[in-house]
Scaffold this motif. Structure first.
Motif, mmCIF file in Angstrom:
data_model
loop_
_atom_site.group_PDB
_atom_site.id
_atom_site.type_symbol
_atom_site.label_atom_id
_atom_site.label_comp_id
_atom_site.label_asym_id
_atom_site.label_seq_id
_atom_site.Cartn_x
_atom_site.Cartn_y
_atom_site.Cartn_z
ATOM 1 N N LYS A 104 3.514 17.181 -24.939
ATOM 2 C CA LYS A 104 4.020 15.813 -24.778
ATOM 3 C C LYS A 104 3.258 15.010 -23.728
ATOM 4 N N ILE A 105 2.467 15.691 -22.896
ATOM 5 C CA ILE A 105 1.838 15.011 -21.759
ATOM 6 C C ILE A 105 0.727 14.084 -22.233
ATOM 7 N N ASP A 106 0.817 12.839 -21.800
ATOM 8 C CA ASP A 106 -0.260 11.882 -22.060
ATOM 9 C C ASP A 106 -1.150 11.738 -20.830
ATOM 10 N N LYS A 107 -0.549 11.729 -19.635
ATOM 11 C CA LYS A 107 -1.308 11.615 -18.390
ATOM 12 C C LYS A 107 -0.621 12.433 -17.293
ATOM 13 N N VAL A 108 -1.430 12.918 -16.361
ATOM 14 C CA VAL A 108 -0.905 13.553 -15.156
ATOM 15 C C VAL A 108 -1.313 12.704 -13.958
ATOM 16 N N MET A 109 -0.474 12.734 -12.942
ATOM 17 C CA MET A 109 -0.760 11.953 -11.741
ATOM 18 C C MET A 109 -0.138 12.632 -10.537
ATOM 19 N N LEU A 110 -0.424 12.068 -9.365
ATOM 20 C CA LEU A 110 0.141 12.552 -8.102
ATOM 21 C C LEU A 110 1.428 11.799 -7.799
ATOM 22 N N GLY A 127 0.824 -1.204 0.000
ATOM 23 C CA GLY A 127 0.000 0.000 0.000
ATOM 24 C C GLY A 127 0.856 1.251 0.000
ATOM 25 N N PHE A 128 0.217 2.413 -0.194
ATOM 26 C CA PHE A 128 0.952 3.664 -0.371
ATOM 27 C C PHE A 128 0.346 4.809 0.425
ATOM 28 N N SER A 129 1.233 5.700 0.825
ATOM 29 C CA SER A 129 0.895 7.030 1.314
ATOM 30 C C SER A 129 1.814 7.982 0.567
ATOM 31 N N GLY A 130 1.283 9.129 0.147
ATOM 32 C CA GLY A 130 2.145 10.037 -0.605
ATOM 33 C C GLY A 130 1.808 11.496 -0.365
ATOM 34 N N HIS A 131 2.827 12.362 -0.412
ATOM 35 C CA HIS A 131 2.576 13.785 -0.229
ATOM 36 C C HIS A 131 1.700 14.315 -1.351
ATOM 37 N N MET A 132 0.829 15.215 -0.989
ATOM 38 C CA MET A 132 -0.280 15.592 -1.859
ATOM 39 C C MET A 132 0.074 16.700 -2.857
ATOM 40 N N HIS A 133 -0.839 16.882 -3.808
ATOM 41 C CA HIS A 133 -0.962 18.067 -4.672
ATOM 42 C C HIS A 133 -0.004 18.129 -5.850
ATOM 43 N N GLY A 134 1.151 17.474 -5.797
ATOM 44 C CA GLY A 134 2.171 17.665 -6.813
ATOM 45 C C GLY A 134 1.773 17.152 -8.190
ATOM 46 N N LEU A 135 2.270 17.809 -9.220
ATOM 47 C CA LEU A 135 2.030 17.446 -10.617
ATOM 48 C C LEU A 135 3.155 16.562 -11.126
ATOM 49 N N VAL A 136 2.797 15.353 -11.613
ATOM 50 C CA VAL A 136 3.758 14.456 -12.263
ATOM 51 C C VAL A 136 3.234 14.173 -13.669
ATOM 52 N N PRO A 137 3.827 14.773 -14.709
ATOM 53 C CA PRO A 137 3.376 14.555 -16.086
ATOM 54 C C PRO A 137 4.226 13.490 -16.801
ATOM 55 N N VAL A 138 3.567 12.549 -17.465
ATOM 56 C CA VAL A 138 4.299 11.525 -18.221
ATOM 57 C C VAL A 138 3.767 11.457 -19.654
ATOM 58 N N ASP A 139 4.613 10.942 -20.544
ATOM 59 C CA ASP A 139 4.206 10.815 -21.944
ATOM 60 C C ASP A 139 3.629 9.424 -22.201
ATOM 61 N N ARG A 140 3.387 9.099 -23.460
ATOM 62 C CA ARG A 140 2.752 7.830 -23.815
ATOM 63 C C ARG A 140 3.610 6.621 -23.469
ATOM 64 N N ASN A 141 4.903 6.840 -23.303
ATOM 65 C CA ASN A 141 5.809 5.750 -22.941
ATOM 66 C C ASN A 141 6.055 5.681 -21.432
ATOM 67 N N GLN A 142 5.253 6.429 -20.679
ATOM 68 C CA GLN A 142 5.364 6.499 -19.218
ATOM 69 C C GLN A 142 6.695 7.100 -18.776
ATOM 70 N N GLU A 143 7.266 7.928 -19.647
ATOM 71 C CA GLU A 143 8.480 8.658 -19.301
ATOM 72 C C GLU A 143 8.111 10.046 -18.784
#
Length: 495
Positions: free
Chosen positions: A151-157, A76-92
């Motif tokens: 370039k962004i395909d998805k954003v995540m925390l 399981g996970f706990s993570g600091h909130m709010h931050g922007l993590v952008p990745v492309d189609r290759n998950q880079e």
């Protein structure tokens, strides 16, 4: 033997905690990292540093606990909130993560208020837009770095990135997504009406689940890197504030967590998405789909003590400061401290707020300065409890958490300023412990979070009771403290 692994991705370190199914601590690995400040007001980090540190922390936890990887039944996970993590189609990773401490997107925050309207925005998100949250940070990238945005395909925390590296799948969950301010908090879904209004492509936002749902299994590649077993079930996990609350046993209304760390919070859970119309507190989703969390977040907790220790007294010993403060009576003989050294969010969203002492006289000593700082830290949290009262939220039992639990004096000050008994838990590192409990629920070792918390979280037999004489002093001083900011706001801004 069956084990559970809880990973807590913090702002400056990651912890990997292993417990058995009775809640017994087995081992923990911890790795530090540093974020960067490219220019004043910016705060970023390369998410790949998180991954490298997480791999090492997991390896250390397995080795020090002599745990057979095949006996880890869930992660399981706990993570600091709010931050922007952008990745492309290759998950880079497209660019560095813009984390919650970043203040660059003030213009985009104002655009959200103007375009949506603050009242409508808060009705949907139950929060105010603020710098450092994912959605305004994404709008900043869209406006200032169009080549990266394209370039962004998805954003995540942040913690979602680590889970992606373990499972190969991109997704998020409601407790963290609510902290993006692109989320319909009452309905626990993406706020498409806000996203569309700001001209952002819906496809950037990944599917959203609940914290204890199973997200996937550990891939062969991740198993080789970490030393865990391929196929180990992995749950979605949750935001650090909510998962730490789970680790403290907060699973039903009426309980309040008083957490004093670098920053501090008072936290409760409610069974409907109530929020403060004055937007002095935050309301997010909880790791159980029929609960929400309301919390008042002060930016200034232990950091005020650290400032006093390092910049004023130049000593590394907190216990020595406590011993000095213990010689001073409650109320510091008329000395008040406003702890807004880093600006403030509770009860004012004001980055220009500042700290101050009020009432200094020639009789005041170093010991008075120390105790006044400790009292000011707790008065700031009482502001949150007063807002809870306005919202009709009860505080039947208060559980202290964070580094502040190491100080008997600080526990006593909390009891006296709140006028309530103060309890603590015997859990080690509540955020990663809560993440492990969520994993246990997700893989079916516990029927519910209530069962996990009731069976595995034990309160300490030592309870700190309020001193009636001190309660009287603090009840007389609190109204004075509560006026300090409003009476000096203009001067702070002129400074």
């Amino acid at each position: 033997m069956a084990y559970l692994l809880g990973i807590d991705l913090g702002t400056s370190s990651v912890k990997a905690l292993i417990i058995d199914t009775d809640g017994k601590f087995i081992s923990m690995g911890q790795e530090d990292y540093n974020f960067i400040i490219p220019q004043l007001g910016y705060a970023e980090i390369d998410p790949r540093l998180w991954w490298d540190a997480t791999v090492k922390a997991i390896q250390d936890a397995l080795a020090s606990g002599k745990v057979d990887a095949g006996e880890v039944k869930g992660i399981g996970f706990s993570g600091h909130m709010h931050g922007l993590v952008p990745v492309d189609r290759n998950q880079e990773v497209v660019r560095n993560s813009i984390i919650h401490l970043d203040q660059r997107c003030g213009k985009q925050v104002e655009q959200l208020k103007e375009k949506i309207g603050l009242e409508k925005f808060s009705q949907i998100t139950c929060n105010a837009p603020a710098a450092g949250f994912l959605f305004p940070s994404l709008l900043w990238v869209k406006e200032n770095e169009p080549e990266n945005y394209a370039k962004i395909d998805k954003v995540m925390l942040p913690k979602d990135y680590i889970r992606m590296r373990l499972t190969g799948k991109i997704a998020t969950e409601a407790s963290d997504a609510a902290g993006t301010v692109a989320f319909h908090t009452p309905e626990r879904r993406w706020a498409w009406e806000l996203i569309d209004a700001m001209g952002v492509d819906r496809s950037l936002f990944p599917e959203c689940h609940e914290a204890c749902d199973i997200a996937g299994e550990l891939t062969k590649e991740a198993a080789e890197a970490t030393g865990l077993a391929a196929g180990t079930p992995i749950i979605y996990g949750g935001s650090d504030t909510t998962v730490q609350s789970v680790g403290n046993g907060l699973i039903r209304p009426g309980y309040v967590i008083s957490n004093i760390g670098t920053a501090s919070q008072v936290i409760c859970c409610v069974n409907h998405p109530v929020y403060d119309r004055k937007l002095r507190t935050n309301t997010f989703c909880y790791p159980r789909e029929d609960l929400w969390i309301v919390f008042g977040a002060s930016l200034n907790g232990g950091i005020a003590q650290k400032w006093l220790r390092d910049n004023i007294f130049h000593t590394g010993n907190y216990r020595a400061l406590d011993e000095m403060a213990e010689t001073i009576p409650a109320g510091s003989e008329g000395l008040l401290f406003l702890p807004y050294l880093c600006g403030e969010r509770l009860p004012c969203l004001d980055p220009q707020a500042r700290g101050m002492y009020l009432g200094l006289t020639v009789k005041h000593t170093q010991a008075h300065l120390i105790r006044a700082v400790m009292e000011g830290m707790v008065f700031a949290l009482r502001d949150g409890l007063e807002i809870f009262k306005e919202l009709g939220i009860s505080a039947d039992k208060i559980i202290a958490s964070g580094g502040g639990t190491k100080s008997p004096l600080l526990l006593q000050i909390q009891a006296d300023i709140y006028g309530k008994d103060i309890y603590t838990t015997q859990s080690k590192d509540q955020a990663s412990f809560g993440a492990a409990l969520c994993a246990g629920v997700g893989v079916g070792l516990f029927k519910s979070l209530e069962e996990a918390c009731d069976n595995l979280i034990t309160l300490s037999p030592v309870v700190t009771h309020p001193n009636p004489d001190n309660v009287k002093v603090y009840n007389e001083m609190y109204p004075l403290y509560a006026e300090l900011y409003s009476r000096n706001k203009e001067l702070f801004h002129r400074l």
